[in-house]
Motif scaffolding. Sequence first.
Motif, PDB file in Angstrom:
ATOM      1  N   ALA A 203      -0.380   6.415  -3.370  1.00 28.86           N
ATOM      2  CA  ALA A 203      -0.530   6.915  -2.008  1.00 28.86           C
ATOM      3  C   ALA A 203       0.166   5.979  -1.025  1.00 28.86           C
ATOM      4  CB  ALA A 203      -2.013   7.016  -1.654  1.00 28.86           C
ATOM      5  N   THR A 204       0.554   6.526   0.105  1.00 29.66           N
ATOM      6  CA  THR A 204       1.170   5.730   1.165  1.00 29.66           C
ATOM      7  C   THR A 204       0.256   4.580   1.576  1.00 29.66           C
ATOM      8  OG1 THR A 204       2.351   7.676   1.945  1.00 29.66           O
ATOM      9  CG2 THR A 204       2.148   5.857   3.489  1.00 29.66           C
ATOM     10  N   SER A 205      -1.051   4.791   1.505  1.00 25.10           N
ATOM     11  CA  SER A 205      -1.994   3.732   1.895  1.00 25.10           C
ATOM     12  C   SER A 205      -1.843   2.486   1.022  1.00 25.10           C
ATOM     13  CB  SER A 205      -3.432   4.245   1.843  1.00 25.10           C
ATOM     14  OG  SER A 205      -3.762   4.679   0.543  1.00 25.10           O
ATOM     15  N   VAL A 206      -1.454   2.661  -0.233  1.00 31.50           N
ATOM     16  CA  VAL A 206      -1.242   1.498  -1.106  1.00 31.50           C
ATOM     17  C   VAL A 206      -0.009   0.732  -0.633  1.00 31.50           C
ATOM     18  CG1 VAL A 206      -0.895   0.706  -3.481  1.00 31.50           C
ATOM     19  CG2 VAL A 206      -2.366   2.681  -3.039  1.00 31.50           C
ATOM     20  N   ALA A 207       1.023   1.448  -0.244  1.00 30.87           N
ATOM     21  CA  ALA A 207       2.224   0.791   0.290  1.00 30.87           C
ATOM     22  C   ALA A 207       1.897   0.058   1.587  1.00 30.87           C
ATOM     23  CB  ALA A 207       3.335   1.812   0.517  1.00 30.87           C
ATOM     24  N   MET A 208       1.081   0.672   2.445  1.00 32.61           N
ATOM     25  CA  MET A 208       0.695   0.031   3.706  1.00 32.61           C
ATOM     26  C   MET A 208      -0.122  -1.231   3.435  1.00 32.61           C
ATOM     27  SD  MET A 208       2.091   1.805   6.077  1.00 32.61           S
ATOM     28  CE  MET A 208       3.395   2.411   5.022  1.00 32.61           C
ATOM     29  N   ALA A 209      -1.023  -1.161   2.471  1.00 31.96           N
ATOM     30  CA  ALA A 209      -1.821  -2.340   2.110  1.00 31.96           C
ATOM     31  C   ALA A 209      -0.916  -3.444   1.573  1.00 31.96           C
ATOM     32  CB  ALA A 209      -2.887  -1.958   1.080  1.00 31.96           C
ATOM     33  N   ALA A 210       0.101  -3.082   0.815  1.00 29.22           N
ATOM     34  CA  ALA A 210       1.054  -4.077   0.310  1.00 29.22           C
ATOM     35  C   ALA A 210       1.766  -4.767   1.473  1.00 29.22           C
ATOM     36  CB  ALA A 210       2.065  -3.407  -0.618  1.00 29.22           C
ATOM     37  N   LEU A 211       2.149  -3.995   2.478  1.00 29.65           N
ATOM     38  CA  LEU A 211       2.818  -4.586   3.640  1.00 29.65           C
ATOM     39  C   LEU A 211       1.876  -5.482   4.436  1.00 29.65           C
ATOM     40  CD1 LEU A 211       5.013  -1.622   4.915  1.00 29.65           C
ATOM     41  CD2 LEU A 211       5.653  -3.501   3.382  1.00 29.65           C
ATOM     42  N   ILE A 212       0.605  -5.118   4.482  1.00 31.06           N
ATOM     43  CA  ILE A 212      -0.388  -5.980   5.136  1.00 31.06           C
ATOM     44  C   ILE A 212      -0.459  -7.322   4.409  1.00 31.06           C
ATOM     45  CG2 ILE A 212      -2.882  -6.305   5.489  1.00 31.06           C
ATOM     46  CD1 ILE A 212      -2.990  -3.287   6.229  1.00 31.06           C
ATOM     47  N   LEU A 213      -0.460  -7.281   3.086  1.00 30.25           N
ATOM     48  CA  LEU A 213      -0.484  -8.526   2.312  1.00 30.25           C
ATOM     49  C   LEU A 213       0.767  -9.355   2.599  1.00 30.25           C
ATOM     50  CD1 LEU A 213      -1.899  -7.292  -1.121  1.00 30.25           C
ATOM     51  CD2 LEU A 213      -3.130  -8.338   0.796  1.00 30.25           C
ATOM     52  N   LEU A 214       1.907  -8.686   2.731  1.00 30.17           N
ATOM     53  CA  LEU A 214       3.137  -9.414   3.036  1.00 30.17           C
ATOM     54  C   LEU A 214       3.093 -10.009   4.447  1.00 30.17           C
ATOM     55  CD1 LEU A 214       5.824  -7.162   1.324  1.00 30.17           C
ATOM     56  CD2 LEU A 214       4.929  -9.375   0.551  1.00 30.17           C
ATOM     57  N   CYS A 215       2.443  -9.325   5.378  1.00 34.27           N
ATOM     58  CA  CYS A 215       2.235  -9.891   6.725  1.00 34.27           C
ATOM     59  C   CYS A 215       1.434 -11.176   6.640  1.00 34.27           C
ATOM     60  CB  CYS A 215       1.455  -8.912   7.594  1.00 34.27           C
ATOM     61  SG  CYS A 215       2.431  -7.799   8.533  1.00 34.27           S
TER      62      CYS A 215
END
Length: 166
Positions: A49-61
């Motif tokens: 899901a897109t939410s998993v990609a968003m969570a990955a970007l949060i981790l990268l932040c």
Amino acid sequence: FHGLEDVAMMCSRFIIYLFHCPIEHPTDNRRRAELPFFIAHLLHRLNLATSVAMAALILLCRLKEEYPNVRGSSGHRLFLAALMLADKFLNDESYENEDWVTAARGYYPLWEIHQMEREMCRFLTWDLRVDGEMLRAFENSLRAGFSEDRAQYAPIPYAMVCNRSR
């Protein structure tokens, strides 16, 4: 892009913005190996899901906040490591590391996948928590700021993605 072009491009822009890394894969110079294609391939291949990609970007932040001077030689590696952790954190039944080797087109052997996972956890001091409110706010900010190519991008406030007080 498997219907995921907007998400893949947005994620790619954000990673390149954060880490000043190239769009190209470090060892594969074919166009289909570029970061947006790699992101779309992972999300499609693993049906994430897109939410998993968003969570990955949060981790990268969080990674960038913790290590502000870090630059990335491979956005592919950064996104893959963060996506693996986001999937394992958000989904009860997540993929095994062997599955990630296949999904990542064999760019990284199993030992390196294990290493990426360990390093990312250590660099993030095991702070992998992402809640629904954080995901929604982050995705709204990301879509507002990174949905199209721009000469400059506005930073996303760290407080939006942080779980702990500083």
